[in-house]
Design an enzyme around this catalytic site. Structure first.
Site, PDB file in Angstrom:
ATOM      1  N   ARG A 163      57.811  42.297  45.410  1.00  0.00           N
ATOM      2  CA  ARG A 163      57.790  41.462  44.141  1.00  0.00           C
ATOM      3  C   ARG A 163      59.251  41.396  43.384  1.00  0.00           C
ATOM      4  NH1 ARG A 163      52.184  42.242  42.549  1.00  0.00           N
ATOM      5  NH2 ARG A 163      51.514  41.572  44.240  1.00  0.00           N
TER       6      ARG A 163
ATOM      7  N   GLU B 236      55.834  45.562  35.817  1.00  0.00           N
ATOM      8  CA  GLU B 236      55.715  44.157  36.641  1.00  0.00           C
ATOM      9  C   GLU B 236      55.761  42.982  35.599  1.00  0.00           C
ATOM     10  OE1 GLU B 236      53.897  43.540  40.285  1.00  0.00           O
ATOM     11  OE2 GLU B 236      52.575  41.954  39.594  1.00  0.00           O
TER      12      GLU B 236
ATOM     13  N   SER C  43      48.506  43.018  37.510  1.00  0.00           N
ATOM     14  CA  SER C  43      49.053  44.212  37.513  1.00  0.00           C
ATOM     15  C   SER C  43      50.329  44.696  36.606  1.00  0.00           C
ATOM     16  CB  SER C  43      49.563  44.750  38.897  1.00  0.00           C
ATOM     17  OG  SER C  43      48.771  44.498  39.884  1.00  0.00           O
TER      18      SER C  43
HETATM   19  N1  EPU Z   1      43.443  52.954  43.609  1.00  0.00           N
HETATM   20  C1  EPU Z   1      43.045  53.875  42.929  1.00  0.00           C
HETATM   21  N2  EPU Z   1      42.508  54.002  41.787  1.00  0.00           N
HETATM   22  C2  EPU Z   1      42.740  52.865  40.948  1.00  0.00           C
HETATM   23  C3  EPU Z   1      43.276  51.763  41.548  1.00  0.00           C
HETATM   24  C4  EPU Z   1      43.720  51.668  42.995  1.00  0.00           C
HETATM   25  O1  EPU Z   1      42.826  55.075  43.507  1.00  0.00           O
HETATM   26  O2  EPU Z   1      42.398  52.740  39.781  1.00  0.00           O
HETATM   27  C5  EPU Z   1      43.980  52.866  45.008  1.00  0.00           C
HETATM   28  C6  EPU Z   1      42.767  52.092  45.749  1.00  0.00           C
HETATM   29  O3  EPU Z   1      41.774  52.764  46.338  1.00  0.00           O
HETATM   30  C7  EPU Z   1      44.170  51.907  47.052  1.00  0.00           C
HETATM   31  C8  EPU Z   1      45.413  51.649  46.659  1.00  0.00           C
HETATM   32  O4  EPU Z   1      45.192  52.328  45.017  1.00  0.00           O
HETATM   33  O5  EPU Z   1      43.860  52.824  47.940  1.00  0.00           O
HETATM   34  C9  EPU Z   1      45.732  50.239  46.342  1.00  0.00           C
HETATM   35  O6  EPU Z   1      45.074  49.597  45.346  1.00  0.00           O
HETATM   36  P1  EPU Z   1      44.720  47.946  45.588  1.00  0.00           P
HETATM   37  O7  EPU Z   1      44.089  47.804  47.051  1.00  0.00           O
HETATM   38  O8  EPU Z   1      43.807  47.660  44.410  1.00  0.00           O
HETATM   39  O9  EPU Z   1      46.144  47.402  45.600  1.00  0.00           O
HETATM   40  P2  EPU Z   1      47.275  47.589  44.658  1.00  0.00           P
HETATM   41  O10 EPU Z   1      48.324  47.978  45.084  1.00  0.00           O
HETATM   42  O11 EPU Z   1      46.721  48.081  43.226  1.00  0.00           O
HETATM   43  C10 EPU Z   1      48.407  44.980  45.114  1.00  0.00           C
HETATM   44  C11 EPU Z   1      48.866  44.173  44.115  1.00  0.00           C
HETATM   45  C12 EPU Z   1      47.838  43.055  43.665  1.00  0.00           C
HETATM   46  C13 EPU Z   1      47.181  42.405  44.770  1.00  0.00           C
HETATM   47  C14 EPU Z   1      46.619  43.456  45.522  1.00  0.00           C
HETATM   48  C15 EPU Z   1      45.911  42.836  46.521  1.00  0.00           C
HETATM   49  C16 EPU Z   1      50.859  45.390  43.158  1.00  0.00           C
HETATM   50  C17 EPU Z   1      51.321  46.023  41.867  1.00  0.00           C
HETATM   51  N3  EPU Z   1      49.431  44.771  43.067  1.00  0.00           N
HETATM   52  O12 EPU Z   1      47.560  45.807  43.933  1.00  0.00           O
HETATM   53  O13 EPU Z   1      48.659  42.339  42.620  1.00  0.00           O
HETATM   54  O14 EPU Z   1      46.199  41.429  43.977  1.00  0.00           O
HETATM   55  O15 EPU Z   1      47.618  44.653  45.909  1.00  0.00           O
HETATM   56  O16 EPU Z   1      46.705  42.420  47.696  1.00  0.00           O
HETATM   57  O17 EPU Z   1      51.533  45.084  44.011  1.00  0.00           O
HETATM   58  C18 EPU Z   1      49.390  41.398  40.455  1.00  0.00           C
HETATM   59  O18 EPU Z   1      50.422  41.633  40.912  1.00  0.00           O
HETATM   60  O19 EPU Z   1      49.038  41.015  39.388  1.00  0.00           O
HETATM   61  C19 EPU Z   1      48.333  41.795  41.350  1.00  0.00           C
HETATM   62  C20 EPU Z   1      47.153  41.746  40.930  1.00  0.00           C
END
Ligand code: EPU
Length: 305
Positions: free
Chosen positions: A160, A281, A211
């Protein structure tokens, strides 16, 4: 150029958060030459450049300066497996365009409301793909050097972030090297990505900004926030989305102060429980509201954006 300048522009209608007051001057250049012209109208530190404000919270008290929006710079050129896109091309448009030509590598962009310039600058990623995987080089504006072309290595991509954020480089155009693949396979990957997004992220009928915090090294901001009960948190007209704790939705005519106050609540709770300081972010554009400035001093202490 004057026809591409709007004064006292109500920015709310353009932001995905549906929040934001009046901006003194907004320039809408239509190509690189026009952008270059605008950049020379003022001292560099008096102009900020944004894509389509899908990753930016604008203060409800407005902004007293001048900004450039690249939304109207949206040309795409294809030559073999190389595609060159202007900074203002939206992610889904580019993703669809190359898919239609049987070129793979940008399937992840289908669900991104952002534009190419912002996505290169922040090394956007999702569903196992990042912009840095296929990018060959980018044409940027450097306040010190003017227009420069930087290779992928020179752009110093990381999670990022990129050199653009460190040196205030403005991405004007990006060139990608893609791989030929059957169109039906590309489209099916794009459908999977959209389905994932629909299940995990609020769509824009619930105004939001993607995010809110970056994932801390080796962990997930969503998981940390969820564990401290963020999904029950709200402030004024905004609340944490009930299905993912790293999103804030503007469900009741929220203001930028509401968003920042809620971010501060989330940040403080994670810091107290885990001694981890989450980094925003999203970018912030404002300055007229003392209380907001105080919160930003704390939230943006590491990443002055
Ligand atoms: N999780 C929870 N509770 C929640 C949210 C997430 O326990 O309320 C857990 C999920 O179960 C999972 C882990 O946290 O084990 C990661 O969550 P998720 O797979 O949703 O991915 P993320 O890391 O939250 C990232 C990017 C997103 C991107 C997705 C999919 C960041 C900050 N966010 O989300 O990017 O779409 O992966 O690849 O890196 C954005 O930047 O606007 C964005 C949406």
């Amino acid at each position: 150029m004057s026809e591409h300048l709007e004064k006292d522009f109500e920015i709310k209608k353009l932001t995905t958060f549906k929040i934001g007051g009046k901006i003194k001057e907004v320039y809408f250049p239509q190509n690189i030459d026009e952008l270059y012209e605008v950049l020379h109208l003022k001292a560099q530190n008096e102009l900020k450049v944004f894509g389509n404000l899908s990753n930016t919270l604008v203060s409800s008290d407005g902004y007293n300066g001048s900004i450039i929006l690249t939304t109207k710079m949206d040309n795409i050129e294809l030559s073999g497996t190389r595609v060159v896109a202007d900074a203002g091309v939206k992610g889904p448009k580019l993703s669809q365009f190359v898919a239609g030509k049987g070129l793979s590598g940008l399937e992840f962009m289908i669900g991104f409301p952002g534009s190419v310039g912002g996505e290169v600058c922040m090394n956007a990623s999702a569903n196992g793909q990042a912009i840095s995987d296929t990018l060959v080089c980018a044409t940027c504006y450097s306040p010190q050097k003017g227009i420069i072309k930087l290779t992928k290595d020179e752009l110093e991509f990381d999670y990022r972030t990129s050199r653009c954020q460190k040196e205030d480089l403005i991405v004007l155009q990006a060139e990608f090297e893609l791989s030929p693949k059957p169109i039906d396979k590309i489209k099916s990957q794009m459908e999977d990505n959209l389905a994932f997004r629909k299940a995990h992220q609020p769509n824009l009928t619930l105004p939001n900004c993607g995010s809110i915090f970056k994932n801390p090294q080796g962990d997930s901001a969503g998981r940390l926030l969820d564990s401290i009960g963020a999904k029950q948190m709200s402030f004024g007209g905004v609340k944490v989305w009930e299905n993912h704790a790293n999103f804030i939705v503007n469900n009741n005519n929220g203001t930028s102060f509401d968003v920042l106050s809620l971010m501060y609540k989330m940040y403080t709770a994670v810091k107290k429980e885990y001694n981890i300081e989450l980094e925003p972010e999203i970018r912030f554009l404002g300055g007229n509201n003392e209380k907001e400035n105080e919160i930003c001093q704390i939230l943006y202490q590491k990443t002055q954006k």
